[in-house]
Design an enzyme around this catalytic site. Structure first.
Site, PDB file in Angstrom:
ATOM      1  N   GLY A  44      15.486   8.282  -3.655  1.00 19.50           N
ATOM      2  CA  GLY A  44      14.499  10.132  -2.847  1.00 19.50           C
ATOM      3  C   GLY A  44      15.514  10.967  -2.409  1.00 19.50           C
TER       4      GLY A  44
ATOM      5  N   ASN B   7       8.255  11.544  -7.019  1.00 22.42           N
ATOM      6  CA  ASN B   7       7.595  11.077  -5.944  1.00 22.42           C
ATOM      7  C   ASN B   7       6.415  11.820  -5.231  1.00 22.42           C
ATOM      8  OD1 ASN B   7       6.534   9.600  -3.477  1.00 22.42           O
ATOM      9  ND2 ASN B   7       8.624   9.601  -2.605  1.00 22.42           N
TER      10      ASN B   7
ATOM     11  N   CYS C  65       4.803   9.436  -0.859  1.00 18.18           N
ATOM     12  CA  CYS C  65       5.916   8.868  -0.069  1.00 18.18           C
ATOM     13  C   CYS C  65       5.189   8.630   1.279  1.00 18.18           C
ATOM     14  CB  CYS C  65       6.899   9.081   0.598  1.00 18.18           C
ATOM     15  SG  CYS C  65       7.293   8.105   1.851  1.00 18.18           S
TER      16      CYS C  65
ATOM     17  N   ASN D 236       4.143   2.860  -5.159  1.00 18.29           N
ATOM     18  CA  ASN D 236       4.415   2.662  -4.160  1.00 18.29           C
ATOM     19  C   ASN D 236       3.468   1.795  -3.713  1.00 18.29           C
ATOM     20  OD1 ASN D 236       6.222   4.035  -1.991  1.00 18.29           O
ATOM     21  ND2 ASN D 236       5.709   6.556  -2.930  1.00 18.29           N
TER      22      ASN D 236
ATOM     23  N   GLY E   4       5.792  -3.317  -7.545  1.00 20.20           N
ATOM     24  CA  GLY E   4       5.346  -4.300  -5.928  1.00 20.20           C
ATOM     25  C   GLY E   4       5.439  -5.552  -6.241  1.00 20.20           C
TER      26      GLY E   4
ATOM     27  N   THR F 215      12.054  -5.037  -3.400  1.00 17.36           N
ATOM     28  CA  THR F 215      12.018  -5.448  -1.611  1.00 17.36           C
ATOM     29  C   THR F 215      12.761  -6.803  -1.981  1.00 17.36           C
ATOM     30  OG1 THR F 215      10.506  -4.094  -0.462  1.00 17.36           O
ATOM     31  CG2 THR F 215      10.854  -5.727   0.235  1.00 17.36           C
TER      32      THR F 215
END
Lengths: 304, 256
Positions: free
Chosen positions: A46, A127, A130, A192, A243, A266
């Site tokens: 970001g 975004n 967040c 998100n 996700g 991730t």
């Protein structure tokens, strides 16, 4: 040969696999460890108008099946990003489009960052969700009227494909999807991180300096699939789904639920090979199930 | 540029009570690593969502990478169970390490398993002037002393309980040597790795004496390559990433 190209709201991708903002730096950090030939786009960390220090340490906590983070959008600001980061990325990675992720404290700031980006990046992802920065970000994603205004303001400043990254923690995604449509977005990014908290019971203190953070990783995947399914049911906007993608199966679920492309996040921290494994597994799945192109998978859920 | 090498465990032995030597066949990494850099290890046996674990490098030579670690938590407990012949994914070389030479007398100061990168450093410096100061709570925390002796390094010891060497902190024998060097007007460089209290003590001495101090920080990490901004160390330049701008920082750059 399966056609793996997709069109994400005007962003032409040679592969439907991208990376998720905040998990892939500014795109070049994983050169050598990730097979970039199987990436359709990277989403950069970001960026706002001015440099931003982010939160205090600790900024992350490992939990079963996932990760809770409160990095707090540390970044160098748009000027440094355009002058140094983007040219360096283009030099290191000449053939993968960059989606710039932007945020701000006011509607005007969002619009100005997008305007400054100009044609330097290939698409813009807003975004508005967040969970880790009070001053901005998520407040715009929790009110459909405000969301529509900020999307419209950004739309007016850029001709690039415009994605809006939505929050998962809403009673119904529909009004937010409508706000994005009305504001002129070209695509949606879902999801998100999910607001979360970890407490050290021995010290009775929150583990994160920010006290709360956002949950990502394998454990959020079913929640993300449901939101993609819900959004796809009410819109024709293409969806970049993310996700908890750790293997091809996770990505295929997103396509069947309605995604046009997917982003690995991730999982790359543990295994930088996930991007390639997802691409290869998707290709294999399309071949086995007789899909000539990955685009045919979008929304191909059977509910009989 | 970081690579992710599938290494094979060549040996895995005790290095003291609760400490282990892990030797990995990793020819590409062994060729490229320099002292003070670290590797990011995907620990077998942890569920796939658990993060990697960063380790400094004890040695990198002849196609093999040696790690010296302490079993402290879930990750190192799982790592301690890998067997000879197992495959372990290792990403590296990562971060900025120590300089490759020392103008002044090299003084290496380690606490516990913090001696790991100092061994690799001593081996590459090949400087007969080098002195290692090593501290621990007890003699059980003094690791790999035979390996330093084999390199011809002069070793000075302190333990908190006096079970080996001087009783007290490692700054005791360090300060005695610093006094001697100052009296003779000799220059020196400090290289350190260990607990934060030790690192700050060494950094303070380097800054006060205006001598180079190289401080290896140990922080929990997520990506290891500078992508996530989780392992922040405050420096005079703001929030620096321990995994990229570090793990070895200049003493005068650190904000404690």
């Amino acid at each position: 040969m399966v056609n793996m190209e997709v069109d994400l709201g005007g962003l032409k991708m040679r592969s439907p696999v991208a990376t998720a903002s905040g998990t892939f730096g500014y795109g070049f950090e994983y050169v050598g460890a990730v097979d970039y030939s199987k990436l359709g786009a990277v989403t950069a960390k970001g960026i706002r108008l001015d440099p931003w220090p982010g939160n205090q340490m600790p900024r992350h906590a490992e939990v079963p099946g996932g990760l809770v983070n409160a990095i707090g959008l540390q970044g160098t600001g748009v000027e440094h990003f355009l002058k140094y980061t983007v040219p360096w990325y283009r030099k290191q990675v000449p053939d993968v489009p960059m989606i710039a992720n932007i945020w701000g404290g006011t509607i005007e700031e969002y619009a100005e960052v997008a305007a400054r980006m100009g044609d330097a990046v290939d698409a813009i992802e807003m975004n508005v969700s967040c969970p880790n920065v009070k001053a901005g970000g998520h407040t715009f994603g929790q009110d459909p009227e405000v969301l529509c205004k900020v999307v419209s303001a950004v739309r007016a400043t850029t001709k690039r494909p415009l994605l809006v990254k939505l929050a998962p923690n809403v009673p119904s995604i529909t009004p937010y999807v409508r706000a994005c449509e009305d504001g002129g977005a070209n695509a949606l990014s879902l999801i998100n991180t999910i607001p979360a908290m970890v407490i050290d019971v021995e010290t009775r203190r929150p583990v994160l300096a920010n006290r709360t953070g956002g949950l990502s990783g394998r454990c959020v995947h079913p929640a993300a699939v449901k939101l993609v399914y819900d959004a796809h049911a009410v819109t024709k906007l293409p969806i970049l789904a993310m996700g908890g993608i750790y293997e091809a199966k996770d990505a295929i679920e997103f396509f069947l639920a309605g995604a046009t492309a997917v982003a690995v996040g991730t999982a790359t921290f543990t295994d930088p090979g996930v991007v390639a494994a997802v691409y290869d597994g998707l290709t294999d799945y399309c071949e086995r199930h007789g899909f000539a192109s990955v685009a045919q998978l979008t929304g191909a859920l059977s509910t009989e | 540029m970081a690579i992710n090498e599938k290494s094979v465990v060549a040996s895995h032995e005790d290095a003291g009570p609760g400490y282990r030597f892990l030797v990995l066949e990793a020819p590409r990494l062994a060729a490229d690593l320099t002292p003070g850099q670290f590797v990011h290890v995907r620990v077998p046996g942890l569920e796939s969502t658990a993060l990697r674990r960063p380790f400094s490098v004890f040695d990198a030579d002849a196609g093999r990478v040696t790690l010296l670690y302490k079993v402290v938590g879930r990750g190192t407990a799982a790592l301690s169970k890998v067997l000879v012949g197992d495959t372990v994914e290792v990403m590296g070389p990562l971060g900025h390490g120590f300089p490759s030479s020392s103008k002044g007398v090299p003084l290496l100061v380690g606490g516990g398993y913090g001696v790991a990168p100092l061994h690799f450093l001593a081996k590459r410096l090949k400087d007969p002037r080098a002195i290692l100061f090593v501290g621990g709570r007890t003699k059980d925390d003094l690791l790999a002393l035979d390996r330093f002796a084999a390199l011809g390094v002069d070793v000075r010891i302190a333990t908190n309980d006096g079970s080996a060497g001087e009783k007290g902190f490692v700054t005791g024998p360090l300060d005695a040597v610093l006094d001697g060097l100052r009296a003779r007007g000799e220059t020196y460089e400090l290289f350190t790795c260990g607990p934060d209290g030790l690192l700050k003590a060494v950094a303070d001495r380097a800054v006060a004496a205006k001598m180079p101090g190289w401080i290896s920080m140990d922080r929990h990490m997520v990506c290891g390559v500078g992508a996530c901004y989780a392992c922040i160390q405050k420096t005079v330049r703001g929030n620096s990433r321990c995994c990229v701008e570090g793990p070895v920082f200049r003493a005068e750059d650190l904000v404690w």
